[in-house]
Design a protein around this motif. Structure first.
Motif, mmCIF file in Angstrom:
data_model
loop_
_atom_site.group_PDB
_atom_site.id
_atom_site.type_symbol
_atom_site.label_atom_id
_atom_site.label_comp_id
_atom_site.label_asym_id
_atom_site.label_seq_id
_atom_site.Cartn_x
_atom_site.Cartn_y
_atom_site.Cartn_z
ATOM 1 N N GLU A 1 2.615 7.420 2.723
ATOM 2 C CA GLU A 1 2.869 8.800 2.309
ATOM 3 C C GLU A 1 3.703 9.538 3.352
ATOM 4 O OE1 GLU A 1 -1.150 9.481 -0.389
ATOM 5 O OE2 GLU A 1 -1.217 9.861 1.765
ATOM 6 N N ALA A 2 3.417 9.310 4.618
ATOM 7 C CA ALA A 2 4.177 9.951 5.691
ATOM 8 C C ALA A 2 5.625 9.464 5.670
ATOM 9 C CB ALA A 2 3.537 9.659 7.044
ATOM 10 N N GLU B 1 -5.505 3.993 5.823
ATOM 11 C CA GLU B 1 -4.556 4.309 6.890
ATOM 12 C C GLU B 1 -3.135 3.886 6.508
ATOM 13 O OE1 GLU B 1 -6.218 2.317 10.299
ATOM 14 O OE2 GLU B 1 -7.736 3.877 10.613
ATOM 15 N N CYS C 1 1.211 7.072 -5.435
ATOM 16 C CA CYS C 1 1.100 5.810 -4.715
ATOM 17 C C CYS C 1 1.944 4.726 -5.374
ATOM 18 C CB CYS C 1 -0.356 5.370 -4.678
ATOM 19 S SG CYS C 1 -1.013 5.138 -6.335
ATOM 20 N N ARG D 1 -9.554 5.495 -1.778
ATOM 21 C CA ARG D 1 -8.970 6.692 -2.401
ATOM 22 C C ARG D 1 -8.644 6.436 -3.872
ATOM 23 N NH1 ARG D 1 -4.267 8.509 1.646
ATOM 24 N NH2 ARG D 1 -3.664 9.583 -0.252
ATOM 25 N N ALA E 1 -1.797 6.335 4.022
ATOM 26 C CA ALA E 1 -1.365 7.548 4.718
ATOM 27 C C ALA E 1 -0.020 7.326 5.411
ATOM 28 C CB ALA E 1 -2.425 7.985 5.734
ATOM 29 N N ASP F 1 -6.171 8.618 -6.141
ATOM 30 C CA ASP F 1 -4.726 8.488 -5.970
ATOM 31 C C ASP F 1 -4.118 7.400 -6.837
ATOM 32 O OD1 ASP F 1 -4.414 10.530 -4.022
ATOM 33 O OD2 ASP F 1 -5.196 9.165 -2.490
#
Length: 191
Positions: free
Chosen positions: A185-186, A179, A19, A62, A182, A65
């Motif tokens: 990360e995508a 979200e 992250c 999270r 995520a 992470d």
């Protein structure tokens, strides 16, 4: 008490961290493609607060992470996170004492002021510099003061739900932060 102390060097936590560039990415999202280095202080502070709220939500949702950030943390970051926690508690106590004349100051507001002020003093308000500082302070604060963060996020949800009563689902910074993490990360895997 030191009000103006030398800025510690924030270690670059982006290397090898899942992250690591998340806060910088959040800043870029809120800046809308405009370089933060050319923005006035007030706008930098506002963008840092917006990014900080989602960062704290993501860390809360999270935490595993973000554990690597603790490993490279500096003692000054731990002290600053403790000060952030005290300021948040003091602000909330003051708001309970005087409910008619209350202005809420969320922890990410305090965090944004600290990060933006230090960056302005160092004459480096780039997304990279602001993101590294925001990630360090926000992650350490959210993990070391998890109980306070849970209470703050719960209160924020109540306040936001009252403001946006027409929404189908109540706002939730932990969910929104997760979200966004995520999506970050995508974007990394797509690149």
């Amino acid at each position: 008490m030191k009000f103006f102390s030398r800025r510690q060097n924030v270690r670059d936590v982006r290397e090898g961290q899942p992250c690591g560039g998340f806060a910088e990415w959040l800043l870029r999202q809120f800046a809308g493609g405009r370089p933060m280095a050319s923005m006035p202080y007030g706008e930098i502070e506002r963008i840092c607060a917006n990014a900080g709220s989602l960062l704290v939500g993501a860390v809360h949702a999270r935490p595993a992470d973000f554990e690597g950030v603790l490993a490279v943390g500096l003692p000054d970051i731990d002290r600053e996170a403790a000060l952030l926690s005290r300021r948040t508690a003091d602000g909330f106590r003051a708001s309970l004492a005087d409910r008619k004349n209350t202005v809420m100051a969320w922890p990410w507001d305090h965090m944004a002021t600290k990060v933006a002020w230090d960056a302005t003093r160092q004459e480096d308000t780039s997304e990279a510099a602001l993101g590294a500082a925001l990630l360090s302070l926000g992650s350490v604060y959210a993990m070391r003061h998890r109980e306070q963060v849970a209470a703050v996020l719960s209160l924020w949800t109540q306040v936001a739900a009252g403001v946006s009563a027409v929404s189908a689902s109540p706002p939730d910074l932990s969910r929104m932060g997760a979200e966004m993490l995520a999506a970050y990360e995508a974007s990394r895997t797509a690149a």
